[in-house]
Design a protein around this motif. Sequence first.
Motif, mmCIF file in Angstrom:
data_model
loop_
_atom_site.group_PDB
_atom_site.id
_atom_site.type_symbol
_atom_site.label_atom_id
_atom_site.label_comp_id
_atom_site.label_asym_id
_atom_site.label_seq_id
_atom_site.Cartn_x
_atom_site.Cartn_y
_atom_site.Cartn_z
ATOM 1 N N HIS A 90 1.549 1.656 0.739
ATOM 2 C CA HIS A 90 0.469 2.539 0.309
ATOM 3 C C HIS A 90 0.364 2.462 -1.216
ATOM 4 O O HIS A 90 1.233 1.887 -1.880
ATOM 5 C CB HIS A 90 0.678 3.969 0.816
ATOM 6 N N HIS A 116 -2.936 4.172 8.339
ATOM 7 C CA HIS A 116 -3.646 3.118 7.610
ATOM 8 C C HIS A 116 -4.555 2.320 8.546
ATOM 9 O O HIS A 116 -5.690 1.989 8.196
ATOM 10 C CB HIS A 116 -2.632 2.170 6.950
ATOM 11 N N ASP A 341 -6.010 1.972 -1.551
ATOM 12 C CA ASP A 341 -6.167 2.756 -0.324
ATOM 13 C C ASP A 341 -6.647 1.931 0.858
ATOM 14 O O ASP A 341 -7.639 1.189 0.767
ATOM 15 C CB ASP A 341 -7.167 3.896 -0.554
#
Length: 421
Positions: A90, A116, A341
Amino acid sequence: MTCVKELMIAVLFTAFSIKANADTLLIPDAIFDGVSDRLVRGKAILVSEGRIVRIANADQFAGTSAEVIELPGQTVLPGLIDLHSHVLLHPYDETPWNDQVLKESWAERALRAGNHLKATLKAGYTTLRDLGSEGAGYVDVGVQQALEKGVIPGPRLIVAGKAIVATGSYGPSGFAEHVIVPLGAEPADGADLVRVTRDQIGKGADFIKVYADYRWGPNGEAMATFSEQEIRTIVETARSSGRYTVAHASTPEAMRRATLAGVETIEHGSSGTQEIFELMRDNRVAWCPTLAAGEAIAEYQGWKKGEDPDPVRVADQKASFQAALVAGVTICAGSDVGVFDHGDNAWELELMVDYGLSPVQALQSATSVNAKLLHMEDRIGRVEEGFLAELIAVEGNPLTDITVLRRPKFVLQGENIIYPE
């Protein structure tokens, strides 16, 4: 005829996905097929049992018993493909890479990966190639298996396992010699490369990733790690099992060695020269520039795009991209998401356009070009009869405004209709 007008907005907030009927008819404003340089208008797409079975004028489906999904003002295109992702990482401005490798449990990292993947699928990406578990062993293989069993939602995941690094070249590093720390990849050298490559394949790696260079020079600069022959040993061992090899390489020398050794893609290549890209072109080696990761790291270090001069890393990326365009090397879409992200993968496509590709070239890279590099060009990456029904819809025309890809209105994954929240 059952009609679903503009995606049944009420369902948006009650489920991540719903099961489509056996037959579903999509009626968009336009279609980008993944290959052409223009949109096709006036066509509808009939989907049955997870495949595209017919594409024809909408009026030819009159009286159909299929569930009809009208997509007014929207363009349907193939589900997007990212060839360089890290679902077990991340963003580094949240937690530094060292701390993720050394302090986060594999259980935490697997749970994060589930989130994710969900974000990625809702963002319109239906296939990811994951470039190494970054210190988490074969957790990526386990996550892949969970996806295939339907335990968690997410895109198709193609994994590298541990990845291979030269002894002494990778991190986490900087500890006293008596301290043994887990590394972000598996070290191997010389003849042992055969055993390690075979072992990774046996543990579930779909392809092999090798670090052809790393920041291990006298002053911490990137320099080549493996010899050309060592990389060739990895390539040939993987190839004998029906698998291919990709190389992390940013320096011209590492890119040269990896290209001549037979890898299929070069990842990063931020210092690539026109000569090197021509060599790659001639050897049919494609390039994943990972532009978004470069800009993200620069921003983490304080750079303000549009206000500050380009830092060296970004300036190098831009120069390399121009050299690659002149050389005519195949450019694939791979973002290095995880550095930034998950779900923001389309940033890479926007930067590819900013750096010199046309929107249609960027879209082709993220669809049909990437599908071919995955050796899956016969089933994904195109809106074509017989192909898997992995489709997204965006509002407007992505051939004139690449930014619409950030806001998919509809995602179809086989028989599952995915609704962004």
